[in-house]
Design an enzyme around this catalytic site. Structure first.
Site, mmCIF file in Angstrom:
data_model
loop_
_atom_site.group_PDB
_atom_site.id
_atom_site.type_symbol
_atom_site.label_atom_id
_atom_site.label_comp_id
_atom_site.label_asym_id
_atom_site.label_seq_id
_atom_site.Cartn_x
_atom_site.Cartn_y
_atom_site.Cartn_z
ATOM 1 N N GLY A 1 22.010 82.205 55.538
ATOM 2 C CA GLY A 1 21.055 81.036 55.848
ATOM 3 C C GLY A 1 19.855 81.215 56.997
ATOM 4 O O GLY A 1 19.586 80.571 57.846
ATOM 5 N N ALA A 2 19.406 82.567 56.822
ATOM 6 C CA ALA A 2 18.265 83.063 57.862
ATOM 7 C C ALA A 2 16.811 82.628 57.595
ATOM 8 O O ALA A 2 16.284 83.204 58.416
ATOM 9 C CB ALA A 2 18.657 84.573 58.199
ATOM 10 N N SER A 3 16.727 82.064 56.537
ATOM 11 C CA SER A 3 15.541 81.890 56.191
ATOM 12 C C SER A 3 14.826 80.930 56.991
ATOM 13 O O SER A 3 13.561 80.848 57.136
ATOM 14 C CB SER A 3 15.256 81.466 54.491
ATOM 15 O OG SER A 3 16.244 80.567 54.377
ATOM 16 N N VAL B 1 26.299 81.692 49.290
ATOM 17 C CA VAL B 1 27.612 81.719 50.105
ATOM 18 C C VAL B 1 28.631 80.894 49.829
ATOM 19 O O VAL B 1 29.826 81.347 50.237
ATOM 20 C CB VAL B 1 27.392 82.166 51.633
ATOM 21 C CG1 VAL B 1 26.552 83.345 51.771
ATOM 22 C CG2 VAL B 1 26.834 80.767 52.308
ATOM 23 N N ASN C 1 25.967 80.820 59.464
ATOM 24 C CA ASN C 1 25.067 80.021 59.794
ATOM 25 C C ASN C 1 25.007 79.032 58.673
ATOM 26 O O ASN C 1 24.453 77.739 58.839
ATOM 27 C CB ASN C 1 23.649 80.292 60.334
ATOM 28 C CG ASN C 1 22.710 79.588 60.243
ATOM 29 O OD1 ASN C 1 22.723 78.789 61.214
ATOM 30 N ND2 ASN C 1 21.708 79.487 59.344
ATOM 31 N N SER D 1 29.338 72.910 65.176
ATOM 32 C CA SER D 1 28.509 71.486 65.396
ATOM 33 C C SER D 1 29.203 70.627 66.450
ATOM 34 O O SER D 1 30.512 70.567 66.209
ATOM 35 C CB SER D 1 28.112 70.771 64.065
ATOM 36 O OG SER D 1 27.524 69.575 64.543
ATOM 37 N N TYR E 1 31.133 66.706 56.188
ATOM 38 C CA TYR E 1 30.476 67.527 57.226
ATOM 39 C C TYR E 1 31.353 68.010 58.644
ATOM 40 O O TYR E 1 31.486 69.052 59.119
ATOM 41 C CB TYR E 1 29.052 66.915 57.831
ATOM 42 C CG TYR E 1 28.090 67.890 58.461
ATOM 43 C CD1 TYR E 1 27.564 69.071 57.961
ATOM 44 C CD2 TYR E 1 28.192 67.740 59.977
ATOM 45 C CE1 TYR E 1 26.617 69.740 59.043
ATOM 46 C CE2 TYR E 1 27.521 68.651 60.776
ATOM 47 C CZ TYR E 1 26.686 69.537 59.940
ATOM 48 O OH TYR E 1 25.696 70.391 60.765
ATOM 49 N N LYS F 1 33.032 71.413 59.806
ATOM 50 C CA LYS F 1 32.626 72.190 61.065
ATOM 51 C C LYS F 1 33.930 72.410 62.055
ATOM 52 O O LYS F 1 34.094 73.044 62.793
ATOM 53 C CB LYS F 1 31.484 70.964 61.867
ATOM 54 C CG LYS F 1 30.090 71.282 60.906
ATOM 55 C CD LYS F 1 29.504 72.653 61.130
ATOM 56 C CE LYS F 1 28.317 72.776 60.114
ATOM 57 N NZ LYS F 1 27.752 74.116 60.252
HETATM 58 P P1 NAP Z 1 18.123 74.194 58.036
HETATM 59 O O1 NAP Z 1 16.943 74.239 58.539
HETATM 60 O O2 NAP Z 1 18.397 73.059 56.855
HETATM 61 O O3 NAP Z 1 18.445 75.451 57.053
HETATM 62 C C1 NAP Z 1 19.673 75.991 56.393
HETATM 63 C C2 NAP Z 1 19.590 77.266 55.724
HETATM 64 O O4 NAP Z 1 20.868 77.610 55.286
HETATM 65 C C3 NAP Z 1 18.574 77.674 55.209
HETATM 66 O O5 NAP Z 1 18.258 78.998 55.373
HETATM 67 C C4 NAP Z 1 19.207 77.616 53.764
HETATM 68 O O6 NAP Z 1 18.527 78.774 52.771
HETATM 69 C C5 NAP Z 1 20.543 78.324 53.853
HETATM 70 N N1 NAP Z 1 21.689 77.842 52.797
HETATM 71 C C6 NAP Z 1 21.791 76.709 52.745
HETATM 72 N N2 NAP Z 1 22.831 76.430 51.628
HETATM 73 C C7 NAP Z 1 23.055 77.939 51.390
HETATM 74 C C8 NAP Z 1 24.004 78.819 50.632
HETATM 75 N N3 NAP Z 1 24.816 78.235 49.901
HETATM 76 N N4 NAP Z 1 23.961 80.089 50.923
HETATM 77 C C9 NAP Z 1 23.015 80.555 51.752
HETATM 78 N N5 NAP Z 1 22.305 80.214 52.080
HETATM 79 C C10 NAP Z 1 22.298 78.894 52.317
HETATM 80 O O7 NAP Z 1 19.639 74.018 58.509
HETATM 81 P P2 NAP Z 1 19.752 73.997 60.244
HETATM 82 O O8 NAP Z 1 19.579 72.908 60.967
HETATM 83 O O9 NAP Z 1 19.010 75.595 60.922
HETATM 84 O O10 NAP Z 1 21.099 74.447 60.515
HETATM 85 C C11 NAP Z 1 21.845 75.904 60.335
HETATM 86 C C12 NAP Z 1 23.314 75.704 60.435
HETATM 87 O O11 NAP Z 1 23.364 75.016 61.868
HETATM 88 C C13 NAP Z 1 24.073 74.696 59.798
HETATM 89 O O12 NAP Z 1 25.458 75.295 59.673
HETATM 90 C C14 NAP Z 1 24.191 73.544 60.317
HETATM 91 O O13 NAP Z 1 25.354 72.666 59.976
HETATM 92 C C15 NAP Z 1 24.245 73.853 61.926
HETATM 93 N N6 NAP Z 1 23.872 72.910 62.722
HETATM 94 C C16 NAP Z 1 22.566 72.232 62.743
HETATM 95 C C17 NAP Z 1 22.386 71.302 63.577
HETATM 96 C C18 NAP Z 1 20.950 70.594 63.515
HETATM 97 O O14 NAP Z 1 20.807 69.726 64.476
HETATM 98 N N7 NAP Z 1 19.955 71.176 63.047
HETATM 99 C C19 NAP Z 1 23.362 70.915 64.660
HETATM 100 C C20 NAP Z 1 24.523 71.875 64.665
HETATM 101 C C21 NAP Z 1 24.859 72.672 63.813
HETATM 102 P P3 NAP Z 1 17.174 78.165 52.076
HETATM 103 O O15 NAP Z 1 16.034 78.325 53.019
HETATM 104 O O16 NAP Z 1 17.018 79.430 50.744
HETATM 105 O O17 NAP Z 1 17.231 76.830 51.567
#
Ligand code: NAP
Length: 249
Positions: A14-16, A66, A92, A144, A157, A161
């Protein structure tokens, strides 16, 4: 560019976008070669690849869902076949499907558990043989604050986590003797697409519960991951790196 991670290959799921993108850029800034995984947003993945190359590091993109065991294993295999090794694995990729437990469907439960938690097992299991052979590995789960404290409307969720934290601790105990560390990073609310999607009223309520008065940035999480993977992070294993502006202590 710093040289701390030159010669290391890092796979970030999920590095995009968001936190995964920031982890990829922080690791690349330390000299690592990056494997960018994404599921559907190819343009965003291409743009991360260009950013990494402009830092002077190498990157490849490997598409794959994944949450699907075969695809997750194929992502690791593609990374190893391209660069011969995976030294750093950042689990991630994540989604949320928020509903109260009474309204939650089985599909929503499974989608979140499979994407956030089962994926960590698939990729870790696939990457460990190579790490053991080389006597080095750094595995990071992006967990998280919700896995630590629970939250209304997020039973799926939160379970995923918290599961990532327990998975981290057990795996850390098993693989320490092979020179492999395993850690969880537990961010509070971070400014990414996931948080941008929340209604404004909810964001204001969240902010009022954060003593430091702001959301985190993806770059702050990326810097923590790069630290854990670098030479000064070598004595951390099985830890929960809590970073949340003081929201949960
Ligand atoms: P985000 O901006 O929604 O990005 C999600 C990323 O995951 C995107 O690169 C997406 O790819 C990829 N992804 C989703 N489903 C996937 C799959 N089945 N296989 C491969 N890639 C997948 O999310 P984020 O906020 O950066 O969160 C990233 C991580 O941090 C998550 O695990 C989230 O639970 C955790 N987190 C986030 C926060 C927060 O406040 N944002 C806080 C704590 C923890 P596409 O671009 O191709 O869709």
């Amino acid at each position: 560019m710093s040289e701390n991670l030159t010669e290391k290959v890092a796979l970030v799921t999920g590095a995009s976008r968001g936190i995964g993108r920031a982890c990829a850029l922080s690791l690349a800034a330390e000299g690592a070669t990056i494997v960018i995984n994404y599921v559907s947003n190819q343009d965003a993945a291409e743009s991360v690849k260009s950013e990494i190359e402009s830092l002077g590091s190498q990157a490849v993109i490997v598409q794959g869902d994944v949450s699907n065991e075969d695809q997750a294993r194929a992502v690791v295999a593609a990374a190893e076949s391209k660069f011969g090794q995976v030294d750093i694995l950042v689990n991630n990729a994540g989604v949320n499907r928020d509903k109260t437990v009474q309204r939650l469907t089985g599909d929503q439960w499974r989608e979140v558990i499979d994407t956030n938690l089962s994926s960590c097992f698939y990729t870790t299991n696939a990457a460990l043989d190579g790490m053991r052979e080389r006597g080095f590995g750094r595995i990071i789960q992006i967990s998280s604050i919700i896995g630590q404290m629970g939250n209304l409307g997020q039973s799926n969720y939160a379970a995923s986590k918290a599961g990532m934290i327990a998975f981290t601790k057990s795996t850390a105990k098993e693989v320490a003797r092979f020179g492999i560390t395993v850690n969880a990073v537990c961010p509070g609310f971070v400014e990414t697409d996931m948080v941008a999607a929340l209604p404004e009223e909810i964001k204001q309520t969240l902010l009022s519960n954060i003593p430091l008065g702001r959301f985190g940035t993806a770059e702050e999480v990326g810097a923590t991951v790069a630290f854990l993977c670098g030479p000064n992070g070598g004595w951390y294993t099985g830890s929960q790196m809590t970073m949340n502006g003081g929201q949960y202590m």
